[in-house]
Each structure stands twice: as structure tokens, then as C-alpha cells.
Write a protein that holds these residues in place. Structure first.
Motif, PDB file in Angstrom:
ATOM      1  N   LEU A 249       0.845  -1.132   0.014  1.00  0.00           N
ATOM      2  CA  LEU A 249      -0.023   0.117   0.033  1.00  0.00           C
ATOM      3  C   LEU A 249       0.852   1.196  -0.054  1.00  0.00           C
ATOM      4  O   LEU A 249       0.546   2.079  -0.571  1.00  0.00           O
ATOM      5  N   LEU A 250       2.026   1.249   0.812  1.00  0.00           N
ATOM      6  CA  LEU A 250       2.929   2.378   0.789  1.00  0.00           C
ATOM      7  C   LEU A 250       3.581   2.652  -0.745  1.00  0.00           C
ATOM      8  O   LEU A 250       3.614   3.818  -1.217  1.00  0.00           O
ATOM      9  N   LEU A 251       4.009   1.659  -1.017  1.00  0.00           N
ATOM     10  CA  LEU A 251       4.405   1.514  -2.544  1.00  0.00           C
ATOM     11  C   LEU A 251       3.452   2.070  -3.547  1.00  0.00           C
ATOM     12  O   LEU A 251       3.890   2.922  -4.354  1.00  0.00           O
ATOM     13  N   LEU A 252       2.432   1.672  -3.358  1.00  0.00           N
ATOM     14  CA  LEU A 252       1.378   1.892  -4.455  1.00  0.00           C
ATOM     15  C   LEU A 252       1.008   3.502  -4.382  1.00  0.00           C
ATOM     16  O   LEU A 252       1.132   4.289  -5.293  1.00  0.00           O
ATOM     17  N   VAL A 253       1.059   4.004  -3.010  1.00  0.00           N
ATOM     18  CA  VAL A 253       0.799   5.470  -2.935  1.00  0.00           C
ATOM     19  C   VAL A 253       2.005   6.204  -3.391  1.00  0.00           C
ATOM     20  O   VAL A 253       1.602   7.388  -4.170  1.00  0.00           O
ATOM     21  N   ALA A 254       3.194   5.765  -2.962  1.00  0.00           N
ATOM     22  CA  ALA A 254       4.317   6.548  -3.517  1.00  0.00           C
ATOM     23  C   ALA A 254       4.686   6.547  -5.184  1.00  0.00           C
ATOM     24  O   ALA A 254       5.127   7.599  -5.448  1.00  0.00           O
ATOM     25  N   ALA A 255       3.880   5.333  -5.638  1.00  0.00           N
ATOM     26  CA  ALA A 255       4.297   5.368  -7.200  1.00  0.00           C
ATOM     27  C   ALA A 255       3.316   6.646  -7.799  1.00  0.00           C
ATOM     28  O   ALA A 255       3.899   7.124  -8.688  1.00  0.00           O
ATOM     29  N   TYR A 256       2.025   6.777  -7.400  1.00  0.00           N
ATOM     30  CA  TYR A 256       1.178   7.713  -8.035  1.00  0.00           C
ATOM     31  C   TYR A 256       1.986   9.148  -7.747  1.00  0.00           C
ATOM     32  O   TYR A 256       1.292  10.201  -8.281  1.00  0.00           O
TER      33      TYR A 256
END
Length: 324
Positions: A249-256
Motif C-alpha cells: 500500500l505504501l509503494l502504491l501511494v508513492a508510485a502515483y
């Protein structure tokens, strides 16, 4: 002879009367839990309100007004800014591109971070040294790392490290960041992002690995399970479920929310822009359209929330142990 009078003698409280509480002095106030709570959390709550919640509310408010060259508009336009930003091919293209980018970078970073954590956790000597070595890149600025990748490692001329190594094998120089066809710039961005992020998530996985009871591995060995893939699949990986969900979830938010490395690596190119860079040029470009930029920011936030909730639903984020 005693001179004590009846006024000096403490009288018992009348039945049913509330006892008189002593006044709390400055020391008692400083020692109270309520005062200490607000003393430590008050500055953070004020900063959260001033720098997060008020700007979010202001951005939502601006998205419904015609706000060009001003942040105090008066003309209400409704959803016109949302229609304008959705008709912007650069913005919608960036959303699609970075959905694909997130689908690639999230599992890649997860796998690299978990692999590093497994390797460091198996070390008997110098564990703290290698843990620090892999974690140090997280302290590096994204801007500084982007410039190192751009000027030294993936420089388009023959003096760049990547082109120098390729030259040993007779490969011609590659313009890593100057040509979108083929899109070699993705290799530059992905390697920089992996180098910057993997160490932080490795620490999270390493902490989770050290909390796995050793009795589980001992019981598995007694039952005949082989060390390696079997213990990893049936013991280690299930025990890392909560940590893996949080990391994804943290990686997903950071990607956007990617901005720094794209802005510094690709400069002012029109291809490969992330949504935040596109909104940056919309709001702070020649037209300074804060209304359309705010509308795009709201749409991007909603997209991140929807994708995050969907991902959390699939991975069972927040689900109790009894319901798994």
C-alpha cells in the motif's frame, strides 16, 4: 496551657457534602497526563492542520472556481475544471502510464526489499553493517540521486558509466534520457527508485522476520519440511502477510506521487511525465490555472484512494485473524 481554639480544629465534613479538593498547583498541572498529551501532540496537530488539511480543503474549494493567476477567485464554474482536466490528453495519459508504472514498480520493489531482508537476516556476522549499507540510500535526496543517475551513470555520451561498460562489448552509445523510442528512460527511473526505496522497506521486512517464532521452523523440521522454499512458502511468507500488505500500500501511494526523479531526469520533456508533474505545469505554467490544477489534484487523490482501498480489499488489510 493550651491556646488552641475550636476554629483551629478541623471539622469533619457534613454527611452528603462533597469533599473539598485541594487546588492543583503548577507542578500538579505539569504532571497531568492531559497536559503532557497536548504538550507533545499539539505542535504536530497544528502542523497537520495548517500544512495538510487546510491546503486540501482550499484545493477542493479552488477546483470549483475559475482561478487563473489568483488563489482568491470569485467566479463559480461548477465542474468545468474537472471536465477541462479530463479532456487534457497529457493528464489522462499520465494516469494510464503511471497505473502501468505502479503495476511494475510495486511488485519489483517488494521482491527486492524482501530478498535483501532475507539475505541480511541469514547473516551471522556483520549484520548491522550490511543493514546500514542497504538502508543508507534512503537518506539520500531524490534530487541528488536523480542528478547522479543523469550526469554520471546514465549520461548519454560515452563518458557515462553505463555507456562505458556497454562500449567494452562493442555496443554504441545509448541516449538514455533524450529519446522516447525506445523508452530507455524507464530503466533509469526504475533503477534510481529501487536504489532509493528498497532499503527502507527492507528494514520493515527485517523487523517482521525477526518477530517470527523459531518454534514454527523447529516444528516444521520435525514434520519433515525442507529448509528453503518449503519453509519460506508455508511459514515465512504467511507470517509476513501484514507487513507485505502495508509495504504494498505504501509503494502504491508513492508510485502515483512520484515527482522529484521524473522532474529532474526528464526536465521539460512532454513524454514520461507523471500526474504530479503535469499538474505542476498546469497550475504553475504560463496560464497558472489553479482551478484546473486543483481539480486534477482532487481526481488524483480520489484515484489513489480507490486503488488503495481495492488493493487493501484484495490483500485483506485490516481483516481480523479469525476472518482470514
Amino acid at each position: 496551657m493550651s491556646t488552641t481554639t475550636t476554629k483551629d480544629v478541623a471539622r469533619p465534613a457534613a454527611p452528603g457534602a462533597s469533599p473539598v479538593r485541594p487546588r492543583r498547583g503548577p507542578r500538579a498541572l505539569l504532571g497531568s497526563r492531559t497536559f503532557n498529551f497536548w504538550l507533545f501532540t499539539g505542535p504536530f496537530l497544528i502542523g497537520l492542520l495548517v500544512f495538510v488539511y487546510i491546503p486540501i480543503g482550499w484545493s477542493v474549494w479552488l477546483s470549483f472556481f475559475e482561478a487563473r493567476f489568483t488563489v482568491t477567485p470569485e467566479k463559480f464554474t461548477g465542474f468545468d475544471n474537472y471536465r477541462q482536466i479530463l479532456r487534457n490528453g497529457n493528464f489522462t495519459g499520465a494516469l494510464v502510464t503511471f497505473t502501468v508504472f505502479a503495476a511494475f514498480i510495486v511488485p519489483t520493489t517488494w521482491a527486492v526489499s524482501l530478498g535483501l531482508a532475507l539475505l541480511v537476516n541469514r547473516l551471522r556476522f556483520l549484520r548491522a553493517f550490511f543493514r546500514s549499507v542497504f538502508f543508507l540510500p534512503t537518506a539520500c535526496s531524490y534530487v541528488a540521486a536523480s542528478l547522479i543517475w543523469k550526469m554520471s551513470l546514465f549520461n548519454g555520451v560515452r563518458f557515462g558509466l553505463a555507456n562505458t561498460v556497454l562500449g567494452w562489448f562493442g555496443v554504441e552509445n545509448i541516449a538514455w534520457l533524450a529519446d522516447p523510442d525506445p523508452p530507455w528512460y524507464w530503466l533509469v527511473i526504475v533503477t534510481a527508485r529501487l536504489w532509493l526505496q528498497s532499503g527502507f522497506y527492507m528494514i520493515l521486512f527485517l523487523a517482521a522476520l525477526q518477530n517470527i517464532p523459531q518454534e514454527l521452523y523447529e516444528a516444521a523440521a520435525i514434520d519433515g519440511a525442507k529448509r528453503g522454499w518449503q519453509t519460506f512458502r508455508y511459514i515465512t511468507l504467511p507470517q509476513l502477510r501484514a507487513t507485505s500488505t502495508a509495504v504494498i500500500l505504501l509503494l502504491l501511494v508513492a508510485a502515483y506521487q512520484a515527482f522529484d526523479e521524473f522532474f529532474n531526469l526528464l526536465s521539460r520533456t512532454t513524454w514520461g511525465r507523471p500526474p504530479l508533474v503535469e499538474l505542476y505545469y498546469t497550475a504553475l505554467g504560463q496560464n497558472q490555472d489553479y482551478g484546473a490544477g486543483s481539480a486534477g489534484a482532487v481526481l488524483l487523490t480520489l484515484l489513489i484512494c480507490v486503488v488503495t482501498l481495492f488493493q487493501g480489499k484484495i490483500l485483506g488489510f485490516g481483516r481480523g485473524e479469525e476472518s482470514k
